[in-house]
Design an enzyme around this catalytic site. Structure first.
Site, mmCIF file in Angstrom:
data_model
loop_
_atom_site.group_PDB
_atom_site.id
_atom_site.type_symbol
_atom_site.label_atom_id
_atom_site.label_comp_id
_atom_site.label_asym_id
_atom_site.label_seq_id
_atom_site.Cartn_x
_atom_site.Cartn_y
_atom_site.Cartn_z
ATOM 1 N N GLY A 211 49.261 31.916 84.541
ATOM 2 C CA GLY A 211 49.745 32.737 83.424
ATOM 3 C C GLY A 211 50.165 34.127 83.872
ATOM 4 N N GLU B 297 56.728 32.709 88.707
ATOM 5 C CA GLU B 297 55.400 33.348 88.667
ATOM 6 C C GLU B 297 54.543 32.839 87.515
ATOM 7 O OE1 GLU B 297 54.099 35.988 90.958
ATOM 8 O OE2 GLU B 297 52.519 34.853 89.981
ATOM 9 N N LYS C 70 49.644 22.704 89.292
ATOM 10 C CA LYS C 70 49.574 24.099 89.747
ATOM 11 C C LYS C 70 49.188 24.195 91.222
ATOM 12 C CE LYS C 70 48.597 25.824 85.097
ATOM 13 N NZ LYS C 70 47.536 26.027 84.093
#
Ligand code: HSE
Length: 429
Positions: free
Chosen positions: A131, A126, A202
């Site tokens: 973040g 996660e 990401k």
């Protein structure tokens, strides 16, 4: 009996995680069942913000990932090696792994998930994207029945901070970058952030989960923000846009190849991502039947990242307690093994913004229009407001066009005698 953690790394994120784990009052009672059993560090002599006994700290990270007592390995050291090797060793020793390491997962996810599936352990990540923002778990669980059309994110705080300041102050990229470095908002070596590489890692991870296939990072188109000028930010504003570094994964139909890319983008001022400013991150997910859902919050920092890591730890602890991990939970596990097919950028259909410097003479706009028309590029707007030294400045925004066709038109335009240069070319969402 408590669940024993072996934590690799005690930097900003590791320290934040230990602090959170040690401060259970008013938080979920499952935290009390977790024992910080070993913490691997580079040096035992360094002064630490958290108090850990001598038997907990060790510089022998290998001994942590192979220790039969350790149930969960929490990798918060970052970097590619030795993080990758330690994660693989932990998996082979049948440890569940929680990691914040987007770079290692984006590059080595293929071998890490293959091994995890073989050894029946969970990989939780996660904290690798956004973040503290919950986005991996919502994609894997709450949104899992949706047919995802697009994941569009502002997933890099440094570049969003720089672009926001360029926008509000009218400053140049290099001035804002230097100031951001002085203030600690940008790393001394800013390449990973500024050139879009962090955002590419990401979006590769998000695309893999959203579209149920592995992503070859080399297929992800990546363009950073170094070339964004204050002139373009000002033109964008006049035309009703802001410029954001977007990470986009999109599929037109379930049978067509994916488009996965990172690039600065003109975003209409009314778009949900246009108002995400400063170091904040946001991820907009579009699917059927959900429609649009957006996750917004702090994309980095010790506390937010520790929140994401600890939530992953709790998920594993809960599953261990109820013994559901003997058969891995399909909503937590990454099952996909095939690679997604990624469309080449030439096939992308998008709007474009382009700025031309031309000689100030009759029929220039007409010639531009003819070249665009020759390649099926339809224009939404053409403005000529300024002069740049002796040259006229013409800005066009196109309707949706195949990128390959647009580039052919630009090649033809650049041969025109009246065209001095094409200083900017940006995609529009
Ligand atoms: N360098 C990253 C950013 C930190 O600027 O968002 C979080 O991954």
């Amino acid at each position: 009996m408590g669940v024993k953690l072996g934590i690799l790394g005690l930097g900003t994120v590791g320290t934040g995680t230990v602090q959170l784990l040690l401060d259970g009052v008013g938080r979920h009672p499952l935290l009390q069942e977790i024992e910080i059993y070993r913490v691997g560090v580079r040096s035992l002599d360094k002064l630490r913000a958290v108090k850990l006994t001598e038997d907990v700290l060790t510089t022998d990270l290998d001994s942590i990932v192979t220790d039969p007592q350790v149930d969960i390995v929490v990798e918060v050291m970052g970097g590619l090696e030795p993080a990758r090797s330690l994660i693989l060793k932990a998996i082979k020793a049948k440890k569940h792994v929680v990691t914040a390491n987007k770079a290692a997962i984006a590059r080595y996810g293929d071998e890490i998930f293959t091994e995890a599936s073989q050894y029946g352990v969970q990989i939780m990540l996660e904290a690798a994207v956004g973040g503290g923002i919950p986005v991996i778990q919502p994609l894997k669980q709450s949104l899992s029945v949706n047919r995802i059309h697009a994941v569009t994110g502002i997933v890099n705080g440094t570049t969003n901070y720089i672009l926001t300041r360029m926008q509000t102050e009218g400053s140049s990229f290099s001035n804002v970058l230097a100031d951001a470095q002085r203030l600690g908002y940008a790393e001394a070596d800013s390449t990973t952030d500024v050139d879009g590489l962090d955002a590419a890692d990401k979006i590769a991870i998000l695309a893999s989960i959203a579209f149920g296939g592995r992503i070859n990072l080399e297929d992800v188109y990546c363009e950073g923000i170094r070339h964004i000028s204050k002139t373009d930010i000002a033109y964008a504003e006049k035309l009703g846009f802001v410029i954001k570094l977007l990470a986009i994964a999109k599929r037109v139909t379930p049978l067509t190849p994916l488009s996965v890319r990172v690039h600065p983008t003109l975003v209409p001022q009314a778009h949900p991502l246009a108002s995400i400013n400063g170091v904040n991150n946001a991820i907009l997910i579009e699917g059927e039947p959900i429609g649009q859902v957006m996750f917004f919050g702090p994309g980095a920092g010790a506390g937010p990242t520790a929140s994401a890591i600890t939530s992953d730890i709790l998920n594993i602890v809960a599953a261990l307690k109820t013994s559901t991990l003997t058969t891995p939970n399909p909503l937590l596990t990454f099952k996909h093994q095939d690679f997604c097919q990624i469309a080449p950028m030439a096939e992308l259909v998008t709007r474009f913004y382009a700025r031309f410097l031309t000689k100030d003479q009759p029929r220039v706009i007409g010639k531009l229009g003819t070249c665009f028309g020759n390649h099926g590029v339809s224009l939404e707007s053409v403005v000529q407001t300024g002069f740049h030294e002796e040259l006229a400045e013409i800005v066009v925004v196109t309707h949706d066009v195949r990128e390959g066709d647009f580039r052919k038109a630009l090649t033809e335009i650049s041969t025109l005698e009246a065209i001095d240069s094409i200083p900017s070319l940006l995609r529009v969402i």
